[in-house]
Design a protein around this motif. Structure first.
Motif, mmCIF file in Angstrom:
data_model
loop_
_atom_site.group_PDB
_atom_site.id
_atom_site.type_symbol
_atom_site.label_atom_id
_atom_site.label_comp_id
_atom_site.label_asym_id
_atom_site.label_seq_id
_atom_site.Cartn_x
_atom_site.Cartn_y
_atom_site.Cartn_z
ATOM 1 N N MET A 11 0.842 -1.169 0.000
ATOM 2 C CA MET A 11 0.000 0.000 0.000
ATOM 3 C C MET A 11 0.891 1.237 0.000
ATOM 4 O O MET A 11 1.810 1.366 0.796
ATOM 5 C CB MET A 11 -0.885 -0.025 1.257
ATOM 6 C CG MET A 11 -1.549 1.283 1.548
ATOM 7 S SD MET A 11 -2.615 1.403 3.000
ATOM 8 C CE MET A 11 -2.073 0.180 4.136
ATOM 9 N N GLU A 12 0.610 2.153 -0.933
ATOM 10 C CA GLU A 12 1.363 3.400 -0.986
ATOM 11 C C GLU A 12 0.869 4.344 0.097
ATOM 12 O O GLU A 12 -0.326 4.516 0.298
ATOM 13 C CB GLU A 12 1.194 4.051 -2.352
ATOM 14 C CG GLU A 12 2.137 5.206 -2.563
ATOM 15 C CD GLU A 12 2.099 5.714 -3.989
ATOM 16 O OE1 GLU A 12 2.248 6.932 -4.155
ATOM 17 O OE2 GLU A 12 1.920 4.906 -4.907
ATOM 18 N N GLY A 15 1.395 22.409 -6.160
ATOM 19 C CA GLY A 15 0.540 21.265 -6.449
ATOM 20 C C GLY A 15 0.188 20.394 -5.260
ATOM 21 O O GLY A 15 -0.240 19.256 -5.425
ATOM 22 N N LYS A 16 0.357 20.928 -4.066
ATOM 23 C CA LYS A 16 0.066 20.150 -2.863
ATOM 24 C C LYS A 16 -1.352 20.411 -2.376
ATOM 25 O O LYS A 16 -1.898 21.491 -2.561
ATOM 26 C CB LYS A 16 1.051 20.503 -1.765
ATOM 27 C CG LYS A 16 2.475 20.305 -2.232
ATOM 28 C CD LYS A 16 3.433 20.099 -1.142
ATOM 29 C CE LYS A 16 4.834 19.875 -1.654
ATOM 30 N NZ LYS A 16 4.966 18.789 -2.600
ATOM 31 N N GLY A 45 3.499 16.660 5.288
ATOM 32 C CA GLY A 45 4.406 17.588 5.950
ATOM 33 C C GLY A 45 3.576 18.494 6.836
ATOM 34 O O GLY A 45 2.543 19.009 6.413
ATOM 35 N N MET A 46 4.003 18.675 8.063
ATOM 36 C CA MET A 46 3.267 19.508 9.010
ATOM 37 C C MET A 46 4.029 20.790 9.290
ATOM 38 O O MET A 46 5.257 20.783 9.378
ATOM 39 C CB MET A 46 3.054 18.748 10.328
ATOM 40 C CG MET A 46 2.108 17.570 10.209
ATOM 41 S SD MET A 46 1.940 16.623 11.756
ATOM 42 C CE MET A 46 1.549 17.897 12.940
ATOM 43 N N ILE A 47 3.272 21.871 9.451
ATOM 44 C CA ILE A 47 3.850 23.151 9.836
ATOM 45 C C ILE A 47 3.284 23.452 11.223
ATOM 46 O O ILE A 47 2.113 23.775 11.365
ATOM 47 C CB ILE A 47 3.459 24.282 8.858
ATOM 48 C CG1 ILE A 47 3.655 23.885 7.387
ATOM 49 C CG2 ILE A 47 4.188 25.565 9.220
ATOM 50 C CD1 ILE A 47 5.083 23.667 6.957
ATOM 51 N N GLY A 48 4.117 23.302 12.240
ATOM 52 C CA GLY A 48 3.689 23.536 13.614
ATOM 53 C C GLY A 48 3.517 22.235 14.380
ATOM 54 O O GLY A 48 2.995 21.254 13.859
ATOM 55 N N ASP A 91 9.123 20.120 -1.273
ATOM 56 C CA ASP A 91 9.483 18.703 -1.388
ATOM 57 C C ASP A 91 8.487 17.994 -2.313
ATOM 58 O O ASP A 91 7.302 17.882 -1.984
ATOM 59 C CB ASP A 91 9.457 18.045 -0.007
ATOM 60 C CG ASP A 91 9.938 16.609 -0.020
ATOM 61 O OD1 ASP A 91 9.862 15.944 -1.076
ATOM 62 O OD2 ASP A 91 10.378 16.134 1.036
ATOM 63 N N PRO A 92 8.944 17.510 -3.460
ATOM 64 C CA PRO A 92 8.022 16.867 -4.412
ATOM 65 C C PRO A 92 7.417 15.562 -3.880
ATOM 66 O O PRO A 92 6.411 15.095 -4.409
ATOM 67 C CB PRO A 92 8.892 16.622 -5.648
ATOM 68 C CG PRO A 92 10.291 16.629 -5.150
ATOM 69 C CD PRO A 92 10.319 17.535 -3.947
ATOM 70 N N GLU A 93 8.005 14.993 -2.856
ATOM 71 C CA GLU A 93 7.496 13.734 -2.292
ATOM 72 C C GLU A 93 6.299 13.951 -1.366
ATOM 73 O O GLU A 93 5.525 13.032 -1.123
ATOM 74 C CB GLU A 93 8.612 13.017 -1.523
ATOM 75 C CG GLU A 93 9.791 12.608 -2.378
ATOM 76 C CD GLU A 93 9.420 11.527 -3.384
ATOM 77 O OE1 GLU A 93 8.733 10.565 -2.992
ATOM 78 O OE2 GLU A 93 9.805 11.664 -4.561
ATOM 79 N N ILE A 94 6.145 15.151 -0.826
ATOM 80 C CA ILE A 94 5.070 15.421 0.130
ATOM 81 C C ILE A 94 3.782 15.722 -0.634
ATOM 82 O O ILE A 94 3.750 16.576 -1.516
ATOM 83 C CB ILE A 94 5.452 16.563 1.086
ATOM 84 C CG1 ILE A 94 6.581 16.085 2.001
ATOM 85 C CG2 ILE A 94 4.258 17.042 1.904
ATOM 86 C CD1 ILE A 94 7.130 17.125 2.939
ATOM 87 N N ASP A 95 2.718 15.005 -0.261
ATOM 88 C CA ASP A 95 1.417 15.142 -0.919
ATOM 89 C C ASP A 95 0.544 16.209 -0.270
ATOM 90 O O ASP A 95 -0.164 16.939 -0.955
ATOM 91 C CB ASP A 95 0.645 13.819 -0.855
ATOM 92 C CG ASP A 95 1.414 12.662 -1.459
ATOM 93 O OD1 ASP A 95 1.805 12.768 -2.633
ATOM 94 O OD2 ASP A 95 1.629 11.657 -0.751
ATOM 95 N N ILE A 96 0.565 16.270 1.055
ATOM 96 C CA ILE A 96 -0.335 17.144 1.804
ATOM 97 C C ILE A 96 0.472 17.971 2.794
ATOM 98 O O ILE A 96 1.325 17.442 3.516
ATOM 99 C CB ILE A 96 -1.391 16.330 2.575
ATOM 100 C CG1 ILE A 96 -2.228 15.489 1.608
ATOM 101 C CG2 ILE A 96 -2.295 17.244 3.403
ATOM 102 C CD1 ILE A 96 -3.156 14.500 2.296
#
Length: 110
Positions: free
Chosen positions: A1-2, A89-90, A7-10, A62-67
């Motif tokens: 499963m992918e 594009g996130k 990424g979180m800010i805070g 970071d291109p790997e981070i989706d959200i």
């Protein structure tokens, strides 16, 4: 499963709660968290300090981070962070009522 990469800010009171909740999902990976003070003691069991950064650009670019999950509140730098993430594009998640009240129209136009 992918896994969905987040990424979180805070990582304050709300951020810590969000982190603990997200960690309970098997299909979620929190890859990086931006904080103001990396030396602050975190009340999170088995927390991996290596994912901490003080540069939110490491997350929004970071291109790997989706959200990107914004948990700092206020208008600035939250507006800069969220608008940069959207332009990259996130997907974004925020509970920042002040930002939505003051910049909501512009945010939704993005």
């Amino acid at each position: 499963m992918e896994k969905i990469k987040i990424g979180m800010i805070g990582l304050g009171t709300v951020g810590s709660g969000v982190y603990k909740t997200l960690k309970s999902f098997d299909n979620v990976e929190i890859t990086k968290i931006s904080v103001k003070n990396p030396n602050k003691k975190r009340n999170i069991e088995n927390f991996d300090e290596s994912i901490i950064t003080t540069d939110y650009n490491e997350i929004v670019n970071d291109p790997e981070i989706d959200i990107v999950v914004e948990l700092i509140g206020g208008v600035n730098p939250a507006w800069e962070i969220i608008s940069a993430a959207i332009k990259n594009g996130k997907h974004i998640v925020t509970a920042n009522k002040e930002l939505l009240a003051k910049k909501g129209k512009e945010l939704f136009e993005l």
